[in-house]
Motif scaffolding. Structure first.
Motif, PDB file in Angstrom:
ATOM      1  N   UNK A 176      -0.573  19.355   4.375  1.00  0.00           N
ATOM      2  CA  UNK A 176      -0.610  18.372   3.173  1.00  0.00           C
ATOM      3  C   UNK A 176      -0.169  17.526   3.348  1.00  0.00           C
ATOM      4  N   UNK A 177       0.379  16.102   4.446  1.00  0.00           N
ATOM      5  CA  UNK A 177       0.502  15.171   4.735  1.00  0.00           C
ATOM      6  C   UNK A 177      -0.226  14.440   5.430  1.00  0.00           C
ATOM      7  N   UNK A 178      -2.099  15.041   5.320  1.00  0.00           N
ATOM      8  CA  UNK A 178      -3.335  14.120   6.078  1.00  0.00           C
ATOM      9  C   UNK A 178      -3.149  12.734   5.116  1.00  0.00           C
ATOM     10  N   UNK A 179      -3.260  11.762   5.886  1.00  0.00           N
ATOM     11  CA  UNK A 179      -4.068  10.638   4.456  1.00  0.00           C
ATOM     12  C   UNK A 179      -5.180  10.598   4.346  1.00  0.00           C
ATOM     13  N   UNK A 180      -5.022  10.904   2.876  1.00  0.00           N
ATOM     14  CA  UNK A 180      -6.548  10.530   2.371  1.00  0.00           C
ATOM     15  C   UNK A 180      -7.087   9.061   1.480  1.00  0.00           C
ATOM     16  N   UNK A 195      12.235  23.509 -12.764  1.00  0.00           N
ATOM     17  CA  UNK A 195      11.947  24.054 -12.069  1.00  0.00           C
ATOM     18  C   UNK A 195      10.856  24.699 -11.559  1.00  0.00           C
ATOM     19  N   UNK A 196      10.087  24.563 -12.603  1.00  0.00           N
ATOM     20  CA  UNK A 196       8.589  25.060 -12.246  1.00  0.00           C
ATOM     21  C   UNK A 196       7.578  23.730 -11.263  1.00  0.00           C
ATOM     22  N   UNK A 197       8.021  22.919 -11.861  1.00  0.00           N
ATOM     23  CA  UNK A 197       7.684  21.609 -10.712  1.00  0.00           C
ATOM     24  C   UNK A 197       7.492  22.159  -9.049  1.00  0.00           C
ATOM     25  N   UNK A 198       9.020  22.310  -9.012  1.00  0.00           N
ATOM     26  CA  UNK A 198       9.416  22.945  -7.204  1.00  0.00           C
ATOM     27  C   UNK A 198       8.343  24.194  -6.466  1.00  0.00           C
ATOM     28  N   UNK A 199       8.762  24.478  -7.856  1.00  0.00           N
ATOM     29  CA  UNK A 199       8.025  26.044  -7.503  1.00  0.00           C
ATOM     30  C   UNK A 199       6.163  25.973  -7.520  1.00  0.00           C
ATOM     31  N   UNK A 200       5.483  24.824  -8.059  1.00  0.00           N
ATOM     32  CA  UNK A 200       3.929  25.096  -8.025  1.00  0.00           C
ATOM     33  C   UNK A 200       4.080  23.994  -6.518  1.00  0.00           C
ATOM     34  N   UNK A 201       4.991  22.901  -6.075  1.00  0.00           N
ATOM     35  CA  UNK A 201       4.415  22.135  -5.128  1.00  0.00           C
ATOM     36  C   UNK A 201       4.886  22.993  -3.585  1.00  0.00           C
ATOM     37  N   UNK A 202       5.765  24.019  -4.069  1.00  0.00           N
ATOM     38  CA  UNK A 202       5.928  25.441  -2.974  1.00  0.00           C
ATOM     39  C   UNK A 202       4.721  26.362  -3.156  1.00  0.00           C
ATOM     40  N   UNK A 203       4.110  26.625  -3.271  1.00  0.00           N
ATOM     41  CA  UNK A 203       2.899  27.140  -3.682  1.00  0.00           C
ATOM     42  C   UNK A 203       1.747  26.612  -2.701  1.00  0.00           C
ATOM     43  N   UNK A 204       2.112  24.838  -3.829  1.00  0.00           N
ATOM     44  CA  UNK A 204       0.631  24.084  -3.656  1.00  0.00           C
ATOM     45  C   UNK A 204       0.699  24.030  -2.381  1.00  0.00           C
ATOM     46  N   UNK A 205       1.729  24.009  -1.376  1.00  0.00           N
ATOM     47  CA  UNK A 205       1.691  23.074  -0.006  1.00  0.00           C
ATOM     48  C   UNK A 205       1.550  25.006   1.201  1.00  0.00           C
ATOM     49  N   UNK A 206       1.737  25.365   0.471  1.00  0.00           N
ATOM     50  CA  UNK A 206       1.714  26.853   0.747  1.00  0.00           C
ATOM     51  C   UNK A 206       0.237  27.406   1.252  1.00  0.00           C
ATOM     52  N   UNK A 207      -0.660  26.790  -0.286  1.00  0.00           N
ATOM     53  CA  UNK A 207      -2.513  27.149  -0.303  1.00  0.00           C
ATOM     54  C   UNK A 207      -3.113  26.312   0.416  1.00  0.00           C
ATOM     55  N   UNK A 244       0.545  -1.091  -0.186  1.00  0.00           N
ATOM     56  CA  UNK A 244       0.411  -0.156   0.005  1.00  0.00           C
ATOM     57  C   UNK A 244       0.920   1.490   0.384  1.00  0.00           C
ATOM     58  N   UNK A 245      -0.184   2.160  -0.416  1.00  0.00           N
ATOM     59  CA  UNK A 245       1.064   3.433  -1.053  1.00  0.00           C
ATOM     60  C   UNK A 245      -0.059   4.399  -0.024  1.00  0.00           C
ATOM     61  N   UNK A 246       1.030   5.570   0.523  1.00  0.00           N
ATOM     62  CA  UNK A 246      -0.134   6.289   1.103  1.00  0.00           C
ATOM     63  C   UNK A 246      -0.234   7.646  -0.403  1.00  0.00           C
ATOM     64  N   UNK A 247      -2.195   8.431   0.353  1.00  0.00           N
ATOM     65  CA  UNK A 247      -1.980   9.115  -0.786  1.00  0.00           C
ATOM     66  C   UNK A 247      -2.652  10.501   0.297  1.00  0.00           C
ATOM     67  N   UNK A 248      -1.627  10.949   0.332  1.00  0.00           N
ATOM     68  CA  UNK A 248      -1.872  12.570   0.864  1.00  0.00           C
ATOM     69  C   UNK A 248      -2.665  13.792  -0.153  1.00  0.00           C
ATOM     70  N   UNK A 249      -2.334  14.816   0.242  1.00  0.00           N
ATOM     71  CA  UNK A 249      -2.724  15.941  -0.787  1.00  0.00           C
ATOM     72  C   UNK A 249      -0.946  16.317  -1.422  1.00  0.00           C
ATOM     73  N   UNK A 250       0.134  16.494  -0.765  1.00  0.00           N
ATOM     74  CA  UNK A 250       1.023  16.805  -1.466  1.00  0.00           C
ATOM     75  C   UNK A 250       1.014  15.387  -2.426  1.00  0.00           C
ATOM     76  N   UNK A 251       1.274  14.116  -2.448  1.00  0.00           N
ATOM     77  CA  UNK A 251       0.971  12.795  -3.606  1.00  0.00           C
ATOM     78  C   UNK A 251       0.692  13.746  -4.949  1.00  0.00           C
ATOM     79  N   UNK A 252      -0.571  13.541  -4.104  1.00  0.00           N
ATOM     80  CA  UNK A 252      -1.661  13.755  -5.255  1.00  0.00           C
ATOM     81  C   UNK A 252      -1.190  14.748  -6.631  1.00  0.00           C
ATOM     82  N   UNK A 253      -0.192  16.003  -5.400  1.00  0.00           N
ATOM     83  CA  UNK A 253      -0.079  17.165  -6.024  1.00  0.00           C
ATOM     84  C   UNK A 253       1.296  16.313  -7.278  1.00  0.00           C
TER      85      UNK A 253
END
Length: 135
Positions: free
Chosen positions: A92-96, A72-84, A47-56
């Motif tokens: 962002x690391x809750x188990x879904x 480079x865009x991926x790193x910026x997007x992930x930082x932005x998504x985490x802050x959002x 089993x692999x964990x699904x979290x909001x960040x893993x989905x992003x």
């Protein structure tokens, strides 16, 4: 009598060793395969964990494959998504839920044996399969 007892214990040991996700997959296949008796397991993942960040991350990788994101865009997007997520009060690391990949052989509607690769999505408590998709 001794042989019967040994056989019963061996049967219990074999069936009791399956993990929860494996039992749920077996139940799903029994209900959905055209010929459940033809089923042959090739490989079942952990089993692999699904979290909001893993989905992003998965979304970013799909977009990178399509040529829409650079590394480079991926790193910026992930930082932005985490802050959002954090600003919305979401961890962002809750188990879904959970995902398990599975490869097996089974007969199709025409009686031919197919090799099938499926990803099963389970709920947060891994109590039921919520989605299946072909790989």
């Amino acid at each position: 009598m001794r042989k019967v007892l040994v056989m019963i214990l061996a049967l219990l040991a074999l069936t009791g060793c399956k993990e929860k996700h494996e039992r749920l997959i077996d139940e799903y296949l029994d209900a959905h395969l055209k010929d459940p008796a033809s089923y042959q397991n090739i490989e079942i993942g952990k089993p692999d964990l699904i979290t909001p960040m893993s989905m992003a991350i998965a979304e970013c990788l799909e977009r990178k494959k399509a040529g829409l994101f650079s590394l480079d865009t991926i790193n910026v997007f992930l930082d932005h998504w985490k802050h959002h997520l954090e600003s919305a009060g979401i961890n962002p690391y809750d188990t879904l839920g959970w995902e398990v990949s599975h490869r097996y052989r089974a007969k199709n509607s025409f009686g031919a044996t197919d090799i099938v690769e499926v990803v099963y999505t389970f709920d947060k408590g891994m109590d039921k399969i919520t989605e299946t998709r072909q790989k």
